[in-house]
Design a protein around this motif. Structure first.
Motif, PDB file in Angstrom:
ATOM      1  N   THR A  37      68.575  36.387   3.925  1.00  0.00           N
ATOM      2  CA  THR A  37      69.748  36.427   4.802  1.00  0.00           C
ATOM      3  C   THR A  37      69.346  36.547   6.265  1.00  0.00           C
ATOM      4  O   THR A  37      69.921  35.884   7.137  1.00  0.00           O
ATOM      5  CB  THR A  37      70.660  37.596   4.401  1.00  0.00           C
ATOM      6  OG1 THR A  37      71.040  37.460   3.028  1.00  0.00           O
ATOM      7  CG2 THR A  37      71.913  37.620   5.263  1.00  0.00           C
TER       8      THR A  37
ATOM      9  N   PHE B 278      64.901  29.631  -1.097  1.00  0.00           N
ATOM     10  CA  PHE B 278      66.150  29.274  -1.771  1.00  0.00           C
ATOM     11  C   PHE B 278      67.316  30.086  -1.225  1.00  0.00           C
ATOM     12  O   PHE B 278      68.397  29.539  -0.945  1.00  0.00           O
ATOM     13  CB  PHE B 278      66.011  29.489  -3.279  1.00  0.00           C
ATOM     14  CG  PHE B 278      67.307  29.379  -4.023  1.00  0.00           C
ATOM     15  CD1 PHE B 278      67.870  28.144  -4.277  1.00  0.00           C
ATOM     16  CD2 PHE B 278      67.965  30.515  -4.465  1.00  0.00           C
ATOM     17  CE1 PHE B 278      69.081  28.036  -4.953  1.00  0.00           C
ATOM     18  CE2 PHE B 278      69.166  30.422  -5.144  1.00  0.00           C
ATOM     19  CZ  PHE B 278      69.734  29.180  -5.384  1.00  0.00           C
ATOM     20  N   VAL B 279      67.107  31.396  -1.063  1.00  0.00           N
ATOM     21  CA  VAL B 279      68.176  32.249  -0.536  1.00  0.00           C
ATOM     22  C   VAL B 279      68.509  31.859   0.899  1.00  0.00           C
ATOM     23  O   VAL B 279      69.681  31.785   1.283  1.00  0.00           O
ATOM     24  CB  VAL B 279      67.760  33.728  -0.635  1.00  0.00           C
ATOM     25  CG1 VAL B 279      68.822  34.625   0.000  1.00  0.00           C
ATOM     26  CG2 VAL B 279      67.538  34.128  -2.083  1.00  0.00           C
TER      27      VAL B 279
ATOM     28  N   SER C 166      70.508  28.624   1.025  1.00  0.00           N
ATOM     29  CA  SER C 166      71.853  28.811   0.475  1.00  0.00           C
ATOM     30  C   SER C 166      72.745  29.570   1.450  1.00  0.00           C
ATOM     31  O   SER C 166      73.894  29.178   1.692  1.00  0.00           O
ATOM     32  CB  SER C 166      71.766  29.551  -0.864  1.00  0.00           C
ATOM     33  OG  SER C 166      70.991  28.841  -1.799  1.00  0.00           O
ATOM     34  N   VAL C 167      72.218  30.655   2.011  1.00  0.00           N
ATOM     35  CA  VAL C 167      73.017  31.446   2.951  1.00  0.00           C
ATOM     36  C   VAL C 167      73.258  30.674   4.247  1.00  0.00           C
ATOM     37  O   VAL C 167      74.352  30.740   4.829  1.00  0.00           O
ATOM     38  CB  VAL C 167      72.321  32.792   3.229  1.00  0.00           C
ATOM     39  CG1 VAL C 167      73.088  33.594   4.275  1.00  0.00           C
ATOM     40  CG2 VAL C 167      72.204  33.605   1.942  1.00  0.00           C
TER      41      VAL C 167
ATOM     42  N   ALA D  17      73.584  27.473   4.504  1.00  0.00           N
ATOM     43  CA  ALA D  17      74.662  26.528   4.205  1.00  0.00           C
ATOM     44  C   ALA D  17      76.021  27.215   4.284  1.00  0.00           C
ATOM     45  O   ALA D  17      77.007  26.616   4.742  1.00  0.00           O
ATOM     46  CB  ALA D  17      74.456  25.915   2.827  1.00  0.00           C
ATOM     47  N   GLY D  18      76.089  28.488   3.828  1.00  0.00           N
ATOM     48  CA  GLY D  18      77.337  29.227   3.957  1.00  0.00           C
ATOM     49  C   GLY D  18      77.678  29.556   5.394  1.00  0.00           C
ATOM     50  O   GLY D  18      78.854  29.543   5.787  1.00  0.00           O
TER      51      GLY D  18
ATOM     52  N   VAL E 193      78.699  33.041  -1.714  1.00  0.00           N
ATOM     53  CA  VAL E 193      77.329  32.524  -1.738  1.00  0.00           C
ATOM     54  C   VAL E 193      76.342  33.654  -1.977  1.00  0.00           C
ATOM     55  O   VAL E 193      75.385  33.516  -2.765  1.00  0.00           O
ATOM     56  CB  VAL E 193      77.010  31.781  -0.421  1.00  0.00           C
ATOM     57  CG1 VAL E 193      75.571  31.280  -0.417  1.00  0.00           C
ATOM     58  CG2 VAL E 193      77.972  30.637  -0.212  1.00  0.00           C
TER      59      VAL E 193
ATOM     60  N   VAL F  67      73.629  33.906  -5.174  1.00  0.00           N
ATOM     61  CA  VAL F  67      72.168  33.971  -5.019  1.00  0.00           C
ATOM     62  C   VAL F  67      71.625  35.299  -5.538  1.00  0.00           C
ATOM     63  O   VAL F  67      70.523  35.347  -6.111  1.00  0.00           O
ATOM     64  CB  VAL F  67      71.756  33.733  -3.555  1.00  0.00           C
ATOM     65  CG1 VAL F  67      72.119  32.338  -3.106  1.00  0.00           C
ATOM     66  CG2 VAL F  67      72.355  34.765  -2.619  1.00  0.00           C
TER      67      VAL F  67
END
Length: 311
Positions: free
Chosen positions: A108, A190-191, A194-195, A197-198, A232, A236
């Motif tokens: 994050t 990966f985290v 993904s974050v 993208a959020g 999200v 994750v």
């Protein structure tokens, strides 16, 4: 007054909404039926045999054709009566929770960094993390084993003469420290992606308005950004808990590099040791079913929260 009076136009009858036919209602389910059938067969058949094997005395003799002996729940009773197994479960749960929390926290922070820096720096960070994420596990483990090698490792060399010949894998605590570094390093990209993208879905106008009103950085994050990216974050975190509970390759290769398996086993390597190593496939199957149930228990809360968010 005119002889002919214009009559008010009659309102048109409201058109009735056509109800979908029975075939139309079933069409979505019929379309996904092949995928569901393949998934059930691919997962259900192995799971069925895993359950059957877990209720049998299945060893090396059964591998050569001798019929297995049905023992019912005896293998499961052995799980609850073995102190060594409970130590392995406890170590696995602690390792899972710590690694998942660290991975989500660092991921994050890196996502927030990518969202704050310029395009060039963000591109460099994304390429670096993508390379780390795409690297094969065996290649990654070979590098880390070399870095922490007790005789010619780079880490001992950089830490100075006091750490010359220090074996990081001999002590269980330092062993799990090295394993945590490796697992987090491989999972953070990966985290982060993904974050990030959020974060791209957060309206910058709302953030700027809150900043003008005097909201601090932490207030903007916890009261504006966090509620938007919470789904999200939950996904994750759920995936990391599942993956870290089932970690195998990293622990196994570190054990092969010089650790004591009985002191450093987690659930994955313990199942491998009693199954492939000792030939007790019935007990290994029972442990696998236990891990599956444990995963469902750990995931249930987050799944319910995701369903609540969706509703």
């Amino acid at each position: 007054m005119t002889a002919t009076q214009t009559r008010p136009a009659r309102p048109r009858a409201a058109t009735k909404k056509a109800r979908p036919s029975g075939t139309s209602r079933l069409a979505p389910y019929l379309l996904i039926l092949p995928a569901v059938a393949i998934l059930l067969f691919a997962l259900g058949y192995p799971l069925y045999w895993q359950i059957v094997t877990s209720m049998q005395s299945f060893g090396l003799a059964q591998q050569f054709g001798q019929p297995p002996e049905f023992v019912g729940l005896e293998n499961y009773a052995s799980i609850f009566g073995d102190a060594e197994i409970w130590w392995v479960i406890l170590r696995s749960l602690i390792f899972c929770v710590v690694n998942a929390a660290l991975t989500v926290l660092i991921g994050t922070l890196l996502a927030l960094l990518m969202n704050a820096v310029g395009k060039i720096i963000r591109l460099v960070l994304q390429i670096a993390m993508l390379i780390a994420w795409a690297m094969p596990v065996v290649a990654t483990m070979t590098i880390f084993v070399w870095l922490f090698d007790w005789y010619r490792g780079v880490v001992n060399y950089l830490l100075g003469p006091d750490f010359a010949g220090h074996n990081w894998l001999q002590n269980p605590l330092s062993f799990y420290g090295v394993a945590t570094i490796i697992v987090v390093w491989m999972s953070v990209p990966f985290v982060s992606f993904s974050v990030y993208a959020g974060l791209t879905q957060v309206d910058t106008a709302v953030i700027e308005a809150a900043q003008i009103d005097g909201a601090t950085g932490s207030q903007r994050f916890f009261h504006i950004i966090m509620p938007i990216i919470r789904p999200v974050m939950m996904i994750v975190l759920l995936l990391q808990l599942i993956w870290d509970l089932r970690v195998f390759t990293q622990i196994r290769m570190l054990q092969d590099a010089g650790a004591t398996p009985s002191e450093t086993d987690l659930l994955g390597t313990f199942i491998y040791r009693i199954g492939v190593g000792s030939g007790d496939f019935g007990m290994a199957s029972a442990m696998s079913i236990f891990v599956l149930l444990l995963t469902i228990v750990l995931s249930a809360y987050y799944v319910f929260q995701l369903l609540k968010e969706d509703n």
